[in-house]
Scaffold this motif. Sequence first.
Motif, PDB file in Angstrom:
ATOM      1  N   UNK A  49       0.797  -1.226   0.000  1.00 12.23           N
ATOM      2  CA  UNK A  49       0.000   0.000   0.000  1.00 12.23           C
ATOM      3  C   UNK A  49       0.825   1.269   0.000  1.00 12.23           C
ATOM      4  N   UNK A  50       2.165   1.160   0.155  1.00 12.86           N
ATOM      5  CA  UNK A  50       3.000   2.360   0.202  1.00 12.86           C
ATOM      6  C   UNK A  50       3.398   2.759  -1.206  1.00 12.86           C
ATOM      7  N   UNK A  51       2.421   3.189  -1.982  1.00  9.55           N
ATOM      8  CA  UNK A  51       2.683   3.483  -3.387  1.00  9.55           C
ATOM      9  C   UNK A  51       3.526   4.730  -3.559  1.00  9.55           C
ATOM     10  N   UNK A  52       3.379   5.699  -2.659  1.00  5.45           N
ATOM     11  CA  UNK A  52       4.188   6.920  -2.767  1.00  5.45           C
ATOM     12  C   UNK A  52       5.660   6.590  -2.617  1.00  5.45           C
ATOM     13  N   UNK A  53       5.963   5.678  -1.682  1.00  8.02           N
ATOM     14  CA  UNK A  53       7.366   5.301  -1.471  1.00  8.02           C
ATOM     15  C   UNK A  53       7.929   4.596  -2.684  1.00  8.02           C
ATOM     16  N   UNK A  54       7.170   3.651  -3.260  1.00  3.81           N
ATOM     17  CA  UNK A  54       7.685   2.913  -4.420  1.00  3.81           C
ATOM     18  C   UNK A  54       7.905   3.854  -5.592  1.00  3.81           C
ATOM     19  N   UNK A  55       6.986   4.764  -5.797  1.00  2.00           N
ATOM     20  CA  UNK A  55       7.126   5.702  -6.911  1.00  2.00           C
ATOM     21  C   UNK A  55       8.357   6.574  -6.720  1.00  2.00           C
ATOM     22  N   UNK A  56       8.574   7.051  -5.480  1.00  2.00           N
ATOM     23  CA  UNK A  56       9.721   7.907  -5.205  1.00  2.00           C
ATOM     24  C   UNK A  56      11.023   7.147  -5.351  1.00  2.00           C
ATOM     25  N   UNK A  57      11.067   5.920  -4.831  1.00  2.00           N
ATOM     26  CA  UNK A  57      12.288   5.136  -4.953  1.00  2.00           C
ATOM     27  C   UNK A  57      12.607   4.823  -6.400  1.00  2.00           C
ATOM     28  N   UNK A  89      -3.110   8.157  -5.900  1.00  2.00           N
ATOM     29  CA  UNK A  89      -2.431   7.011  -6.500  1.00  2.00           C
ATOM     30  C   UNK A  89      -3.447   6.051  -7.117  1.00  2.00           C
ATOM     31  N   UNK A  90      -2.949   4.921  -7.583  1.00  2.00           N
ATOM     32  CA  UNK A  90      -3.809   3.951  -8.269  1.00  2.00           C
ATOM     33  C   UNK A  90      -4.882   3.379  -7.354  1.00  2.00           C
ATOM     34  N   UNK A  91      -4.666   3.473  -6.041  1.00  2.00           N
ATOM     35  CA  UNK A  91      -5.646   2.973  -5.085  1.00  2.00           C
ATOM     36  C   UNK A  91      -6.602   4.056  -4.606  1.00  2.00           C
ATOM     37  N   UNK A  92      -6.460   5.255  -5.193  1.00  2.00           N
ATOM     38  CA  UNK A  92      -7.337   6.360  -4.835  1.00  2.00           C
ATOM     39  C   UNK A  92      -6.940   7.103  -3.577  1.00  2.00           C
ATOM     40  N   UNK A  93      -5.738   6.843  -3.066  1.00  2.00           N
ATOM     41  CA  UNK A  93      -5.274   7.510  -1.855  1.00  2.00           C
ATOM     42  C   UNK A  93      -4.505   8.782  -2.207  1.00  2.00           C
ATOM     43  N   UNK A  94      -4.668   9.802  -1.372  1.00  2.00           N
ATOM     44  CA  UNK A  94      -3.948  11.061  -1.576  1.00  2.00           C
ATOM     45  C   UNK A  94      -2.463  10.867  -1.297  1.00  2.00           C
ATOM     46  N   UNK A  95      -1.641  11.389  -2.187  1.00  2.00           N
ATOM     47  CA  UNK A  95      -0.190  11.356  -2.008  1.00  2.00           C
ATOM     48  C   UNK A  95       0.274  12.771  -1.694  1.00  2.00           C
ATOM     49  N   UNK A  96       0.876  12.935  -0.518  1.00  2.00           N
ATOM     50  CA  UNK A  96       1.325  14.251  -0.065  1.00  2.00           C
ATOM     51  C   UNK A  96       2.839  14.356  -0.205  1.00  2.00           C
ATOM     52  N   UNK A  97       3.291  15.515  -0.645  1.00  2.00           N
ATOM     53  CA  UNK A  97       4.719  15.709  -0.916  1.00  2.00           C
ATOM     54  C   UNK A  97       5.579  15.486   0.317  1.00  2.00           C
TER      55      UNK A  97
END
Length: 324
Positions: free
Chosen positions: A10-18, A272-280
């Motif tokens: 579920x940590x899509x922001x982390x995967x995208x950033x990495x 993200x793809x799961x509809x969760x807000x991604x904060x900077x």
Amino acid sequence: MSLLASPAPGSVARERALLLLAGAAAAAVLPALVRRARRRGLLPATAAAAGTDEGRSTTSSAGGGAGAYETRKAVDEYLQFHYGRPEDILPYDCGPKEALRFAERLAMLCERHCTALQDFTGERKPPLAIDVGCAVGGATFELARAFPHVLGIDYSQTFVNTANTMKERGWMRYRAVEEGALTVERVAAVAEDIDRGRVRFQQGDACNLPAELGQVDAVLAANLLCRLPDPAAFLARCTSLLRRGGVLVLVSPFSWLPAWTDKGSWLGGYTDAEGKAVWSADTLKAILSVHFDLVEEAEVPFLIREHRRKFQWGCSHAMVWRRK
């Protein structure tokens, strides 16, 4: 921990950033990661991997983009923002006085946390600070109150030329809008108690900083991240740019706009793809905690004068990171 380590479920922001920070060291596996991320919706089909030129905006200054900083209008606005006297910027008893003296407050954040400034043994080189995205140099000069060597880097050659004029003679005239077509001439000046000889400026790309810079003790990036075509590339470079114990001071309102940064390279401000807000701020914490410790967070207000009765008030999120 490896930059390519799998994120928690579920940590899509982390995967995208990495993924964006993988860079040249992961060139052999990066294409597969990109394909997987696109299938999962973490990156759009046209998103650029770190270190490429895809998605860089060529928008004219009218709609944003680097060309906006090459005009006389921009020079006047930034001279006022960086050097304007508080009573000239906000000539009223009412208003957000705490948002004035932005450049001074930025420099104090760096000074407060840079341990190299507290080393009086004489066993190491004099501390060096870099102001990346320095514009016309206001914070660069303020850093020189504490740092014996300060380098200001900006992509705009016009801004660098202006900053060098401020270094050479200590002042420069600018025009401030009063109302409509009415303007008044004012003088931007470096404080007399600042040693301008400690400062130098050069043109450069924050997304591709030269290796010749070596390692430094403090990096300031103020209101810069959301004006870069590839903010992840800049963050990745900061790891090698800073000495162990050095501080990275990131200050940003996170005003992501496609005219400056292709949406596929935003660090936040989307779902993200799961509809969760991604904060900077969450993305920054996920990717920088690998090589940095977060030592302070703060709200840093700023005020930009458009004319004498209209202002832009903003509040940037400041994060101070120390290199492990």
